[in-house]
Structures are given as structure tokens and as C-alpha cells.
Design a protein around this motif. Sequence first.
Motif, PDB file in Angstrom:
ATOM      1  N   ILE A 141      13.150  61.928   4.300  1.00  0.00           N
ATOM      2  CA  ILE A 141      13.648  60.410   4.377  1.00  0.00           C
ATOM      3  C   ILE A 141      14.487  60.338   5.632  1.00  0.00           C
ATOM      4  N   TYR A 142      15.114  61.166   5.996  1.00  0.00           N
ATOM      5  CA  TYR A 142      15.910  61.038   7.368  1.00  0.00           C
ATOM      6  C   TYR A 142      14.764  60.657   8.494  1.00  0.00           C
ATOM      7  N   TYR A 143      13.867  61.451   8.523  1.00  0.00           N
ATOM      8  CA  TYR A 143      12.816  61.035   9.561  1.00  0.00           C
ATOM      9  C   TYR A 143      11.734  59.985   9.127  1.00  0.00           C
ATOM     10  N   ALA A 144      11.775  59.585   8.113  1.00  0.00           N
ATOM     11  CA  ALA A 144      10.908  58.413   7.658  1.00  0.00           C
ATOM     12  C   ALA A 144      11.920  57.102   8.027  1.00  0.00           C
ATOM     13  N   GLY A 145      13.143  57.074   7.905  1.00  0.00           N
ATOM     14  CA  GLY A 145      13.762  56.277   8.681  1.00  0.00           C
ATOM     15  C   GLY A 145      13.884  56.047  10.174  1.00  0.00           C
ATOM     16  N   TRP A 146      13.549  57.187  10.784  1.00  0.00           N
ATOM     17  CA  TRP A 146      13.512  56.976  12.278  1.00  0.00           C
ATOM     18  C   TRP A 146      11.928  56.625  12.621  1.00  0.00           C
ATOM     19  N   ALA A 147      10.992  56.792  11.845  1.00  0.00           N
ATOM     20  CA  ALA A 147       9.846  56.403  12.300  1.00  0.00           C
ATOM     21  C   ALA A 147       9.570  55.034  13.113  1.00  0.00           C
ATOM     22  N   ASP A 148      10.007  53.841  12.582  1.00  0.00           N
ATOM     23  CA  ASP A 148       9.881  52.550  13.221  1.00  0.00           C
ATOM     24  C   ASP A 148      11.257  52.387  14.120  1.00  0.00           C
ATOM     25  N   LYS A 149      12.127  53.408  14.489  1.00  0.00           N
ATOM     26  CA  LYS A 149      13.287  53.021  15.107  1.00  0.00           C
ATOM     27  C   LYS A 149      13.376  53.780  16.358  1.00  0.00           C
ATOM     28  N   PHE A 150      12.809  55.008  16.356  1.00  0.00           N
ATOM     29  CA  PHE A 150      12.933  55.946  17.544  1.00  0.00           C
ATOM     30  C   PHE A 150      12.521  55.503  19.077  1.00  0.00           C
ATOM     31  N   GLU A 151      11.598  54.650  18.665  1.00  0.00           N
ATOM     32  CA  GLU A 151      10.989  54.195  20.125  1.00  0.00           C
ATOM     33  C   GLU A 151      11.788  53.171  20.884  1.00  0.00           C
TER      34      GLU A 151
END
Length: 315
Positions: A141-151
Motif C-alpha cells: 500500500i505504501y508503494y501503491a501510494g507513491w506510484a503516481d507521486k514519485f515523479e
Amino acid sequence: MPGDNRKSGNGSSSPGRRLQHAARSAGPRVPVAKTPKVYVGGEFIRSESGRTYPLKGADDSFFANIPLCTRKDLRNAVEAAAKAGASWAKRTPYNRAQIVYRLAEMLESRSDEMAAAISGPSGVSPAVARREVAAAVDRLIYYAGWADKFEQVLGNTNPVSGPFFNFTVVEPVGIVGVIVDDGSPLLALISQVAPVIVSGNAVVVLASEQHPYPAIVLGEMLATSDLPGGVVNILTGQRKELVPTFATHTHIRGLDAVVGAAEKKELALGAADSVKRLRARSAEQVIDWFSESAQSVYEIRNFIEFKTTWHPIGA
């Protein structure tokens, strides 16, 4: 009525009753042993070698025969990752987030099964196994949250002195090899794989050699998830056979490995020769996969490319 068993005495001669009686007479049912297979290209396959190695339970009894994958299996897995990786990279970050989040939901719903897969062969207590599964769900869930934000965090609009915009954008590197730690085998696998795939990479995973069974069960969950086949490929086997190919395969563009000192040197030499990124952590040091430091947006940064684009103002 002639021929009607419902009226023949007390009904003990009905077909259902006869089957139940026959089952009781046959004695205890022989359990059906599971034959694990590796997960490659969205399918469950046998190793081309046909070899296996026995996995024993905590009480030293036989648990399962684990496929002993070969270098050819690894090359086949890289081909499967190459086929799936292009379309996976083109998906929107939001869609990748949805798919990874859905995988977390599936793991949560089958947490008892996964906990049994951890505790059975390894001997850790059911409570410890359930804690590892819960942490793995949280990590997805942590990395799912980053998927559309890390860029937005890792990319940038750069200041320039001139009539231009200058943007730094990110792209996946392609195929990444992952060699999983033997400690906390499920949580380590998730912690190493999730930050790689959310940015659009495809992975070829070598599961823990000592504790491969959680990875096999995870592969069965992946097969029914929304993750396209080939994005995550899971192999089992011996490191000494597969590490050289992970190191030198030219289509593998990055490696995330938890390995011993000798393997680390071999990976470094191979990575230098084939020009790939290497993140190698020492297997001699205990890694606390449960800690906050085991998850970070910078784990995503390890396997992305940065591309700078110039654009004239007003064009």
C-alpha cells in the motif's frame, strides 16, 4: 413404489449413504501433496531441467519439492519480462497504483494461507508469520501510494537563464533482477519488488533459497491479480547457479540483491561488464525489513532514468 430407495427400510441404501459408508470404510484420506511450480510470463511452468530440491519443515520432515531453475529458465523469464514490460511502462501511474493496491487487498484476504506458507517450512511462530504478512500488505500500500507521486518528487522544472523551459522527467530502466534476502522472505521480496514495478519496470525474481515457499504462494496470488503476466516473474533455485547469469545478462538493466561478499563481487564485475545498475546489500548483515528505513521513495529512484527536456517558451 418399486425402485424408490427413499422407501427401502431406513434409507441407508441410498447412493449418498453408500458413498459415505464406503469413504468411512476406506480409512483416513491420503492428503494430496502440492507440486510447486515457478511463475513466469503469467503461467506456472516446470523448470526445463526437471530438477527439484527438497524443502523440509521445521521438524525436519519433507515439505515440498522446489523447482531447481537453470540459466535457461532465467533467460526465458527475461524474455517474458521484456514482452510485458513495454505495455506495463505505458500504463498510467494511477493505474499501476490501483493494481498494486489490489494486490495488497488480495494478500490481506489470504493472509492466513500466506502465514501458513511462512511458518510451515521456516518454523517461526504463527504470530510472527502473520506480522510479516501484515507488514508486506502495508508495504504494498505504501508503494501503491507513491506510484503516481514519485515523479513529482524526483522530477523537476529546472531554472534556466534563457527563453526555455527545462524539465527533468523519469522513465523506467526496463528489466530489473531481484535476488531476495533469506531473512523475512515474503517481506523482503515485497520490499525489493514493489518499488521497482511501480515506476514501470518488469522484474525477474530469484526467491530466497532457504525459504522459497512464500514466493511460490505469492506467485499463485499474482496469477489471479490485475498485474499483467510477465511483469513479475518468480524463479526458485540455487544462487550459485543463477547469480552469474543475473550478473552478465545484457537485457537485465539493473540488479537489487541481498548477497554474500563473493556473490557481491561477482555481481559487481558482471554489472560493470554489461553496464547495469547494481544495488547490493550484504547478506552477512541482518536487515530489519520491518523498519521504516526499509521503505522510501528513494528505493524507487534506484531503478529509474532521468531525462532532461528543453522546450522554448511561447512555442
